[in-house]
Write a protein that holds these residues in place. Structure first.
Motif, PDB file in Angstrom:
ATOM      1  N   ARG A 105     -16.881 -33.857  -6.481  1.00 31.65           N
ATOM      2  CA  ARG A 105     -16.416 -35.031  -5.744  1.00 31.65           C
ATOM      3  C   ARG A 105     -15.446 -34.585  -4.655  1.00 31.65           C
ATOM      4  N   THR A 106     -15.448 -35.336  -3.577  1.00 34.79           N
ATOM      5  CA  THR A 106     -14.560 -35.046  -2.450  1.00 34.79           C
ATOM      6  C   THR A 106     -13.648 -36.239  -2.217  1.00 34.79           C
ATOM      7  N   ILE A 107     -12.361 -35.978  -2.216  1.00 35.72           N
ATOM      8  CA  ILE A 107     -11.374 -37.030  -2.029  1.00 35.72           C
ATOM      9  C   ILE A 107     -10.584 -36.712  -0.764  1.00 35.72           C
ATOM     10  N   VAL A 108     -10.462 -37.684   0.109  1.00 37.58           N
ATOM     11  CA  VAL A 108      -9.676 -37.521   1.329  1.00 37.58           C
ATOM     12  C   VAL A 108      -8.226 -37.889   1.016  1.00 37.58           C
ATOM     13  N   VAL A 109      -7.337 -36.959   1.338  1.00 43.25           N
ATOM     14  CA  VAL A 109      -5.913 -37.123   1.017  1.00 43.25           C
ATOM     15  C   VAL A 109      -5.106 -36.985   2.301  1.00 43.25           C
ATOM     16  N   ILE A 110      -4.065 -37.785   2.418  1.00 47.71           N
ATOM     17  CA  ILE A 110      -3.135 -37.710   3.551  1.00 47.71           C
ATOM     18  C   ILE A 110      -1.744 -37.405   3.008  1.00 47.71           C
ATOM     19  N   HIS A 111      -1.140 -36.348   3.509  1.00 46.87           N
ATOM     20  CA  HIS A 111       0.248 -36.019   3.171  1.00 46.87           C
ATOM     21  C   HIS A 111       1.143 -36.388   4.346  1.00 46.87           C
ATOM     22  N   VAL A 112       2.137 -37.195   4.073  1.00 45.38           N
ATOM     23  CA  VAL A 112       3.093 -37.611   5.092  1.00 45.38           C
ATOM     24  C   VAL A 112       4.473 -37.096   4.689  1.00 45.38           C
ATOM     25  N   HIS A 113       5.093 -36.310   5.582  1.00 43.51           N
ATOM     26  CA  HIS A 113       6.423 -35.770   5.317  1.00 43.51           C
ATOM     27  C   HIS A 113       7.452 -36.819   5.738  1.00 43.51           C
ATOM     28  N   GLN A 114       7.914 -37.604   4.780  1.00 47.14           N
ATOM     29  CA  GLN A 114       8.867 -38.662   5.106  1.00 47.14           C
ATOM     30  C   GLN A 114      10.272 -38.111   5.333  1.00 47.14           C
ATOM     31  N   ILE A 115      10.775 -37.324   4.390  1.00 41.29           N
ATOM     32  CA  ILE A 115      12.085 -36.668   4.531  1.00 41.29           C
ATOM     33  C   ILE A 115      11.889 -35.198   4.192  1.00 41.29           C
ATOM     34  N   LEU A 116      12.231 -34.349   5.118  1.00 39.11           N
ATOM     35  CA  LEU A 116      11.996 -32.925   4.950  1.00 39.11           C
ATOM     36  C   LEU A 116      12.717 -32.400   3.712  1.00 39.11           C
TER      37      LEU A 116
END
Length: 297
Positions: A105-116
């Motif tokens: 299975r392939t899952i699309v993931v988004i990582h957002v750096h909110q606070i470094l």
């Protein structure tokens, strides 16, 4: 009687087989579709920045997450600016990638750096079974019971399970925090392996240093001095030989007067003439001259 009991059991099965899924579906409808669960774990021997780097380095996820077989990055807008630690917007530093797992299975993931180094948002693309996000919160700790650095990691899952039967399975059987526990267990295993590897390298370095120290301690100072003296003597042998030759002593005036008187008496008695001795004496052969030289030496 036997035939009637068999028929009763068959009828019961025929009633229960469709009833169990129907009952499960009804229970799932009664359960809420959305949920919020969190897990927190403390990791010792690592800094907050190093743990952050492991979480955002998605390209190396397959090396320490056994259920992930590959990562394909489709978008990467992260920067290397680590000086600005202020809160970042969702349109700022982020990475979009496809996570391939062992179930094909392939899952699309988004990582957002909110606070470094402190807050990371992981958003999963909506799939038929689950949709939602994870929020990673890192906090550096100073524990008296732990030597060195320690970091606490809290993962909060906000998810939605649309299918009622899956709600029952996750809430009553598997647990809603199952995926978080798997992730934390994989992360803890990786950190232990890294610490053991670094400890082994430091141990080999200490053994090598102690071996060199022991070898140096076993060499006696006299041997070092003797070896140095040998080297110096080999390089300055001729000068030392010349220096060791005793200087010739000059005869005193009295000894010189007695010697001159003795020579004059010999010349007077024998009629010896130095000029005739040099020019009139028969030449010596080569062998006799050589032997005389050896005797003189």
């Amino acid at each position: 009687m036997a035939s009637s009991s068999v028929s009763t059991a068959l009828c019961t099965l025929l009633v229960l087989i469709p009833t169990v899924p129907l009952l499960t579906y009804v229970i799932g409808l009664l359960l809420p579709a959305s949920h919020i669960v969190s897990r927190k774990r403390t990791f010792a021997g690592i800094s907050q920045a190093d743990l952050w780097h492991i979480l955002v380095d998605v390209q190396n996820y397959p090396t320490w997450r056994p259920r992930v077989t590959g990562i394909d990055i489709t978008e990467n807008t992260t920067t290397n600016d680590t000086e600005n630690n202020t809160e970042q917007q969702h349109g700022g530093d982020r990475i979009v990638f496809q996570e391939n797992n062992t179930r094909n299975r392939t899952i699309v993931v988004i990582h957002v750096h909110q606070i470094l180094h402190s807050r990371l948002l992981r958003i999963l693309q909506e799939i038929p079974t689950f949709s939602g996000s994870w929020t990673f919160e890192l906090d550096e700790l100073s524990l008296a019971s732990v030597d060195g650095e320690a970091v606490s990691l809290k993962i909060t899952q906000q998810g939605v399970i649309k299918k009622p039967m899956l709600r029952v399975m996750h809430m009553l059987i598997l647990g809603l925090h199952r995926r978080i526990d798997l992730f934390l267990n994989d992360l803890e295993r990786k950190l232990k392996q890294d610490q053991q590897g670094s400890s082994a390298v430091e141990g080999r370095g200490q053994v090598t240093q102690s071996t060199i120290t022991n070898i140096g301690a076993n060499v006696a100072p006299s041997e070092v001095i003797e070896d140095t003296d040998k080297k110096q003597s080999s390089t300055s042998l001729l000068p030392e030989v010349k220096d060791k030759q005793p200087p010739m002593e000059k005869p005193s005036s009295l000894q010189q007067h007695d010697l001159d008187a003795s020579i004059n008496n010999i010349n007077h008695n024998n009629g010896w003439d130095m000029i005739s001795e040099i020019y009139e004496r028969a030449p010596l052969s080569a062998s006799s001259s050589t032997s005389s030289l050896k005797k003189q030496q």
